[in-house]
Design a protein around this motif. Sequence first.
Motif, short mmCIF file in Angstrom:
data_model
loop_
_atom_site.label_atom_id
_atom_site.label_comp_id
_atom_site.label_asym_id
_atom_site.label_seq_id
_atom_site.Cartn_x
_atom_site.Cartn_y
_atom_site.Cartn_z
N ASN A 13 -4.80 -1.47 -8.34
CA ASN A 13 -4.27 -0.08 -7.57
C ASN A 13 -5.46 0.74 -7.62
OD1 ASN A 13 -1.70 -1.60 -6.49
ND2 ASN A 13 -1.14 -1.78 -8.99
N ASN A 35 -8.17 1.41 -11.85
CA ASN A 35 -7.36 2.72 -11.01
C ASN A 35 -8.70 3.67 -11.02
OD1 ASN A 35 -4.48 1.70 -9.55
ND2 ASN A 35 -4.09 1.34 -12.18
N GLU A 93 1.03 -0.65 0.08
CA GLU A 93 0.04 -0.02 0.39
C GLU A 93 0.64 1.20 0.04
OE1 GLU A 93 -2.01 -0.72 3.95
OE2 GLU A 93 -0.80 -0.08 4.60
N ASN A 147 -2.28 -4.25 -6.08
CA ASN A 147 -1.65 -3.79 -4.54
C ASN A 147 -2.87 -3.34 -4.45
OD1 ASN A 147 0.73 -5.13 -3.65
ND2 ASN A 147 1.35 -5.10 -5.73
N TYR A 148 -2.40 -2.84 -3.54
CA TYR A 148 -3.69 -1.73 -2.81
C TYR A 148 -2.23 0.11 -2.40
CZ TYR A 148 -5.48 -5.40 -1.21
OH TYR A 148 -5.65 -7.06 -0.96
N LEU A 149 -1.62 0.27 -3.85
CA LEU A 149 -0.37 1.77 -3.51
C LEU A 149 -1.79 2.51 -4.00
CD1 LEU A 149 2.00 -0.35 -5.84
CD2 LEU A 149 1.86 -0.16 -3.34
N SER A 187 1.57 -4.58 -9.96
CA SER A 187 -0.11 -4.76 -9.94
C SER A 187 -0.43 -5.36 -9.28
CB SER A 187 -0.75 -5.55 -11.77
OG SER A 187 0.10 -6.82 -11.08
#
Length: 328
Positions: free
Chosen positions: A270, A293, A226, A247-249, A245
């Motif tokens: 994300n 996104n 994140e 993830n929770y970024l 790719s």
Amino acid sequence: MDTRPFLIFTLLFSTINIHSSHSELCHPQDKKVLLQIKQAFNNPYVLTSWDPQSDCCKWYFLKCDGTTHRINSLTISGGLSGEIPPQIGDLPYLQTLVLIKHENLRGPIPPTLTKLKNLTYLTISWTNVSGPVPQFLSQLKTLLSLDLSFNSLAGPVPHSLSQLPNLNSLHLERNKLTGPIPDSFGEFRGDDFYLYLSHNQLSGKIPASLGKKDFAAVDLSRNELEGDASFLFGTRKTTRGVDLSRNYLEFDLWKVEFPRSLRWLDLNHNKITGSIPVGLTELKLQKLNVSYNRLCGKIPVGGELQRFGYSAYFENWCLCGAPLVKSC
């Protein structure tokens, strides 16, 4: 009775035997250890060529140094079962160790590997080897490449791996690793570094220290990471590929400055905001995916951006323009 023919035969036979014994190049200690390894693996069919009556420098999966005649490479693909025997650590001249595609290979990585002071390439991949990524691997100071991908390794990623002074490739993808990416991973000293940690259960923020490193490629995809990742980029870097790719970024894509060397970029699934920078039109991208996104604005026209098609951009908040159907 003339005994000369008998003496001639005896001398000839002895000469042949002496020549035969000296024609074997393999070092006897290495041969002894290899036969112990074969026995530890329960004499598998794949090691049939490891015949005690023949020269081990001619056995399959091995290479001998042309000067010392010591085993310097052991590469076995498929056919092994059980645990990695500790005797592998008793091949002191080994530079390359590759055990790949052994689905019945299990158990931990043996600590005797630390005795391999000349090892430069270590690959244990596509097996069921389990346990942690060992801290003791940081003692293998000659390592250039460490590949432990596609295994059942669990637990944290050891921060001590950054102490390997010559390492330029680290593959830990597709395991069961948990916890954060070590902050020390920004301190790898090897040039043109490849870092692959994808398909694990790594969590927390990507350490800002990674921004100090000019990675050749970074793959952190399919974890639980994140926060910000924009510091992985930069116009002065020579990075060729980045996959973040699934993830929770969260960061503003519009503010990111990309290296001109970038060839593949995957940011899908994300929480990335902002709009797509015009600078991406100047890159010779071979792969791009920013789908799923929170991007908005018009997709810049030019370069390779329209070549990637609808699926590279869809499922964003308010992104518009070709190749999406939605016009701006």
